[in-house]
Design an enzyme around this catalytic site. Structure first.
Site, short mmCIF file in Angstrom:
data_model
loop_
_atom_site.label_atom_id
_atom_site.label_comp_id
_atom_site.label_asym_id
_atom_site.label_seq_id
_atom_site.Cartn_x
_atom_site.Cartn_y
_atom_site.Cartn_z
N THR A 48 -3.94 -6.03 7.22
CA THR A 48 -3.16 -5.98 7.80
C THR A 48 -2.07 -5.07 7.35
O THR A 48 -1.79 -3.86 7.43
CB THR A 48 -1.76 -6.80 8.81
OG1 THR A 48 -2.38 -7.81 9.42
CG2 THR A 48 -0.35 -6.02 9.53
N ALA A 65 -2.87 -3.99 3.62
CA ALA A 65 -3.86 -2.36 3.42
C ALA A 65 -3.96 -1.76 4.56
O ALA A 65 -3.85 -0.65 3.69
CB ALA A 65 -5.18 -3.09 3.17
N GLU A 92 2.42 -8.79 -6.32
CA GLU A 92 2.69 -8.09 -7.15
C GLU A 92 1.88 -7.23 -5.34
O GLU A 92 1.00 -7.30 -4.69
CB GLU A 92 1.96 -7.64 -7.96
CG GLU A 92 2.60 -6.11 -8.21
CD GLU A 92 1.61 -4.83 -8.33
OE1 GLU A 92 1.85 -3.99 -7.93
OE2 GLU A 92 0.49 -5.27 -7.72
#
Length: 189
Positions: A114, A116, A138
């Site tokens: 979702t 990406a 991160e």
């Protein structure tokens, strides 16, 4: 090595407190019935949530990013239900879940599709045998637009790989510098 199934994850969470808090199934709605980005146990992994504590990268001080001499002033602390990541920048966050990785297990963190599909990348992070703590995540915004990530919703999936034998030296054995971390943890040399 073999990848572990939902039944193994559930058993380890209950018997060994491997993941706390733990969701036995996939959660797709919040308490008021609204849709959320899913989290909890999946077929062969566990979808973790992002807590509401963020460190947003800023270059206001024109600092050089140096993992051996990290300038804490490179981040702005933010707490909230969602976080806006500036274009071509990143932020740090942590998982809601606290992990205790068994000695024969290596865990790999992968970003959810979702995010990406929106150009938001979660850095791939291994959790070594006998490591424990909140996972510092991160998030990179690869787009030229601001991007939003949501607290207390799914952001990444953990895959658990179990070896046929124990490692000779675990993360705990070598007293790893990120052992037992709580909250968002910055780089340590």
């Amino acid at each position: 090595m073999s990848i572990k199934s939902d039944r193994w994850i559930q058993r380890m969470a209950k018997e060994k407190a491997m993941i706390e808090p733990f969701e036995e199934g996939q959660v797709r709605t919040n308490a008021s019935g609204g849709r959320v980005i899913s989290y909890g146990t999946s077929s062969y992994g566990y979808d973790v949530r992002c807590a509401d504590e963020f460190k947003i990268f800023t270059n206001i001080n024109s600092a050089v990013v140096d993992p051996k001499n990290f300038d804490r002033n490179s981040f702005v602390d933010f707490k909230g239900d969602s976080c806006i990541i500036p274009p071509n920048s990143f932020c740090l966050a942590r998982t809601v879940e606290y992990f205790r990785i068994p000695r024969k297990v290596l865990t790999i963190c992968l970003g959810k599709s979702t995010y990406a599909r929106c150009g938001i990348i979660v850095n791939v992070t291994p959790l070594e045998p006998e490591w424990e703590g909140h996972v510092t995540l991160e998030f990179s915004n690869t787009t030229t637009l601001p991007a939003r990530i949501y607290a207390n919703e799914g952001v990444a999936q953990m895959l658990f790989l179990e070896s046929d034998e124990e490692c000779a030296i675990s993360y705990a054995d070598r007293d790893g510098k990120y052992q037992g971390q709580r909250g968002v943890t910055l780089p340590q040399a």
